[in-house]
Scaffold this motif. Structure first.
Motif, PDB file in Angstrom:
ATOM      1  N   ILE A  78     -11.504  -0.345 -11.594  1.00  0.00           N
ATOM      2  CA  ILE A  78     -10.332  -1.082 -11.105  1.00  0.00           C
ATOM      3  C   ILE A  78      -9.906  -0.580  -9.735  1.00  0.00           C
ATOM      4  N   HIS A  79     -10.192   0.675  -9.430  1.00  0.00           N
ATOM      5  CA  HIS A  79      -9.864   1.180  -8.096  1.00  0.00           C
ATOM      6  C   HIS A  79     -10.675   0.457  -7.022  1.00  0.00           C
ATOM      7  N   LEU A  80     -11.873  -0.017  -7.378  1.00  0.00           N
ATOM      8  CA  LEU A  80     -12.665  -0.807  -6.429  1.00  0.00           C
ATOM      9  C   LEU A  80     -11.910  -2.067  -6.019  1.00  0.00           C
ATOM     10  N   LEU A  81     -11.367  -2.770  -6.995  1.00  0.00           N
ATOM     11  CA  LEU A  81     -10.604  -3.983  -6.709  1.00  0.00           C
ATOM     12  C   LEU A  81      -9.303  -3.660  -5.983  1.00  0.00           C
ATOM     13  N   ASP A  82      -8.639  -2.600  -6.445  1.00  0.00           N
ATOM     14  CA  ASP A  82      -7.374  -2.195  -5.838  1.00  0.00           C
ATOM     15  C   ASP A  82      -7.566  -1.845  -4.368  1.00  0.00           C
ATOM     16  N   ALA A  83      -8.675  -1.169  -4.059  1.00  0.00           N
ATOM     17  CA  ALA A  83      -8.949  -0.780  -2.676  1.00  0.00           C
ATOM     18  C   ALA A  83      -9.144  -2.003  -1.785  1.00  0.00           C
ATOM     19  N   MET A  84      -9.864  -3.004  -2.286  1.00  0.00           N
ATOM     20  CA  MET A  84     -10.088  -4.211  -1.494  1.00  0.00           C
ATOM     21  C   MET A  84      -8.787  -4.963  -1.262  1.00  0.00           C
ATOM     22  N   VAL A  85      -7.919  -5.007  -2.274  1.00  0.00           N
ATOM     23  CA  VAL A  85      -6.618  -5.660  -2.102  1.00  0.00           C
ATOM     24  C   VAL A  85      -5.796  -4.938  -1.041  1.00  0.00           C
ATOM     25  N   GLY A  86      -5.791  -3.606  -1.082  1.00  0.00           N
ATOM     26  CA  GLY A  86      -5.062  -2.837  -0.068  1.00  0.00           C
ATOM     27  C   GLY A  86      -5.592  -3.082   1.330  1.00  0.00           C
ATOM     28  N   ALA A  87      -6.921  -3.207   1.461  1.00  0.00           N
ATOM     29  CA  ALA A  87      -7.511  -3.465   2.777  1.00  0.00           C
ATOM     30  C   ALA A  87      -7.107  -4.839   3.305  1.00  0.00           C
ATOM     31  N   VAL A  88      -7.124  -5.840   2.426  1.00  0.00           N
ATOM     32  CA  VAL A  88      -6.733  -7.191   2.840  1.00  0.00           C
ATOM     33  C   VAL A  88      -5.266  -7.224   3.276  1.00  0.00           C
ATOM     34  N   LEU A  89      -4.401  -6.565   2.524  1.00  0.00           N
ATOM     35  CA  LEU A  89      -2.976  -6.531   2.888  1.00  0.00           C
ATOM     36  C   LEU A  89      -2.764  -5.807   4.210  1.00  0.00           C
ATOM     37  N   THR A  90      -3.505  -4.719   4.418  1.00  0.00           N
ATOM     38  CA  THR A  90      -3.388  -3.978   5.678  1.00  0.00           C
ATOM     39  C   THR A  90      -3.806  -4.838   6.857  1.00  0.00           C
ATOM     40  N   LEU A  91      -4.959  -5.491   6.733  1.00  0.00           N
ATOM     41  CA  LEU A  91      -5.456  -6.319   7.824  1.00  0.00           C
ATOM     42  C   LEU A  91      -4.553  -7.530   8.045  1.00  0.00           C
ATOM     43  N   ALA A  92      -4.042  -8.130   6.966  1.00  0.00           N
ATOM     44  CA  ALA A  92      -3.154  -9.291   7.110  1.00  0.00           C
ATOM     45  C   ALA A  92      -1.856  -8.905   7.798  1.00  0.00           C
ATOM     46  N   GLY A 136       4.621   6.970  -5.202  1.00  0.00           N
ATOM     47  CA  GLY A 136       3.382   7.577  -4.746  1.00  0.00           C
ATOM     48  C   GLY A 136       2.298   6.534  -4.527  1.00  0.00           C
ATOM     49  N   TYR A 137       2.239   5.562  -5.419  1.00  0.00           N
ATOM     50  CA  TYR A 137       1.268   4.474  -5.257  1.00  0.00           C
ATOM     51  C   TYR A 137       1.590   3.642  -4.018  1.00  0.00           C
ATOM     52  N   ILE A 138       2.857   3.256  -3.887  1.00  0.00           N
ATOM     53  CA  ILE A 138       3.249   2.389  -2.772  1.00  0.00           C
ATOM     54  C   ILE A 138       3.012   3.087  -1.435  1.00  0.00           C
ATOM     55  N   SER A 139       3.360   4.359  -1.363  1.00  0.00           N
ATOM     56  CA  SER A 139       3.227   5.069  -0.093  1.00  0.00           C
ATOM     57  C   SER A 139       1.772   5.304   0.280  1.00  0.00           C
ATOM     58  N   SER A 140       0.936   5.667  -0.708  1.00  0.00           N
ATOM     59  CA  SER A 140      -0.454   6.001  -0.395  1.00  0.00           C
ATOM     60  C   SER A 140      -1.342   4.779  -0.279  1.00  0.00           C
ATOM     61  N   ARG A 141      -1.111   3.759  -1.105  1.00  0.00           N
ATOM     62  CA  ARG A 141      -1.998   2.603  -1.126  1.00  0.00           C
ATOM     63  C   ARG A 141      -1.578   1.504  -0.156  1.00  0.00           C
ATOM     64  N   LEU A 142      -0.289   1.412   0.158  1.00  0.00           N
ATOM     65  CA  LEU A 142       0.194   0.302   0.978  1.00  0.00           C
ATOM     66  C   LEU A 142       0.818   0.759   2.287  1.00  0.00           C
ATOM     67  N   VAL A 143       1.841   1.605   2.195  1.00  0.00           N
ATOM     68  CA  VAL A 143       2.606   1.954   3.389  1.00  0.00           C
ATOM     69  C   VAL A 143       1.768   2.728   4.395  1.00  0.00           C
ATOM     70  N   MET A 144       1.039   3.763   3.952  1.00  0.00           N
ATOM     71  CA  MET A 144       0.314   4.607   4.888  1.00  0.00           C
ATOM     72  C   MET A 144      -0.753   3.849   5.678  1.00  0.00           C
ATOM     73  N   PRO A 145      -1.659   3.086   5.047  1.00  0.00           N
ATOM     74  CA  PRO A 145      -2.656   2.374   5.861  1.00  0.00           C
ATOM     75  C   PRO A 145      -2.035   1.314   6.767  1.00  0.00           C
ATOM     76  N   ILE A 146      -0.961   0.672   6.324  1.00  0.00           N
ATOM     77  CA  ILE A 146      -0.307  -0.325   7.180  1.00  0.00           C
ATOM     78  C   ILE A 146       0.319   0.355   8.391  1.00  0.00           C
ATOM     79  N   MET A 147       0.953   1.504   8.186  1.00  0.00           N
ATOM     80  CA  MET A 147       1.541   2.235   9.310  1.00  0.00           C
ATOM     81  C   MET A 147       0.461   2.706  10.285  1.00  0.00           C
ATOM     82  N   ILE A 148      -0.686   3.130   9.748  1.00  0.00           N
ATOM     83  CA  ILE A 148      -1.792   3.536  10.619  1.00  0.00           C
ATOM     84  C   ILE A 148      -2.272   2.352  11.447  1.00  0.00           C
TER      85      ILE A 148
END
Length: 259
Positions: free
Chosen positions: A107-121, A27-39
């Motif tokens: 911690i969700h603040l930091l987690d969100a920024m990491v997800g954004a950086v990974l998506t953009l990268a 659930g974490y991987i799909s919502s925090r990483l996979v979904m925004p990258i796919m978008i």
């Protein structure tokens, strides 16, 4: 001061670890990483096909990664107190409600920024995007404002989830509104007028506009970021007042489980 900071960090970590349903890591991987990258990949591909470029939808998807992470993260960190049967213990603890909510979101603040950086990268690698070096710091500032405002919406949604005893209905509706109305992946000019009006009171909208202005070479638009923080502050205030009202009502009937 050091002990207080240590206790705050420990509380934030335990809340993050215990209330985000880590027993289902997919659930974490799909919502925090996979979904925004796919978008990012989907709308970036559409942008290239239509000749408008992939960088704007890629940046928008990174902002959307922030919004979704804060929305679901704060919602689960608060509403799961009821789901796991710990709501009364949390509310009866000798602590400030506001401080507790800030700890749950930290911690969700930091987690969100990491997800954004990974998506953009990921989008940058997929589409060979080049972000100007002078735009990096302003984009990070836009992302930081987006995390705070999205956390405010997450708190409001969490209050609704606690009241109606359902963890996912309210954030799913808010998720759809952010995706469609914020302008993160679809230009506001391409949306119906009423959706554009809804976007004006949603987090991400003004941060996305500020990020696009930076990509166009303009200086960082502080007015847009101020509006972004104002919108988030209003949502956070509404959520806090609703939670506080439910606490008062629960004390009047001497049963927190009746919130």
């Amino acid at each position: 001061m050091t002990n207080a900071l240590r206790r705050f960090c420990l509380y934030a970590w335990l809340s993050y670890r215990g209330l985000f349903t880590w027993l289902n890591p997919w659930g974490y991987i799909s919502s925090r990483l996979v979904m925004p990258i796919m978008i990012a990949l989907l709308f970036g591909s559409l942008g290239r096909y239509l000749g408008t470029g992939a960088i704007r939808p890629a940046v928008g998807a990174a902002m959307l990664a922030i919004g979704l992470a804060m929305l679901y993260g704060v919602n689960l960190a608060v509403a799961n107190e009821r789901t796991f049967g710990t709501l009364s213990g949390w509310l009866l603890a000798p602590q400030s409600l506001l401080g507790s909510l800030v700890g749950k979101a930290a911690i969700h603040l930091l987690d969100a920024m990491v997800g954004a950086v990974l998506t953009l990268a990921t989008a940058a690698l997929a589409f060979s995007l080049k972000i100007p070096p002078h735009a990096v710091a302003p984009l990070l500032a836009c992302g930081a404002c987006a995390t705070l405002s999205s956390g405010g919406l997450g708190l409001a949604v969490a209050a609704i989830s606690v009241r109606f005893r359902d963890v996912f209905t309210a954030p799913n509706i808010a998720d759809t509104l952010l995706l469609v109305g914020s302008g993160a992946v679809v230009a506001p000019s391409a949306l119906p007028a009423h959706l554009g009006a809804v976007g004006a009171i949603l987090p991400l909208t003004h941060a996305v506009q500020a990020a696009h202005a930076v990509l166009d070479g303009a200086p960082l638009p502080f007015s847009q970021l101020g509006l972004e923080l104002l919108v988030g502050g209003l949502w956070a205030t509404a959520g806090y007042i609703f939670l506080r009202w439910m606490m008062v009502r629960a004390r009047q009937v001497a049963a927190y489980d009746l919130i």
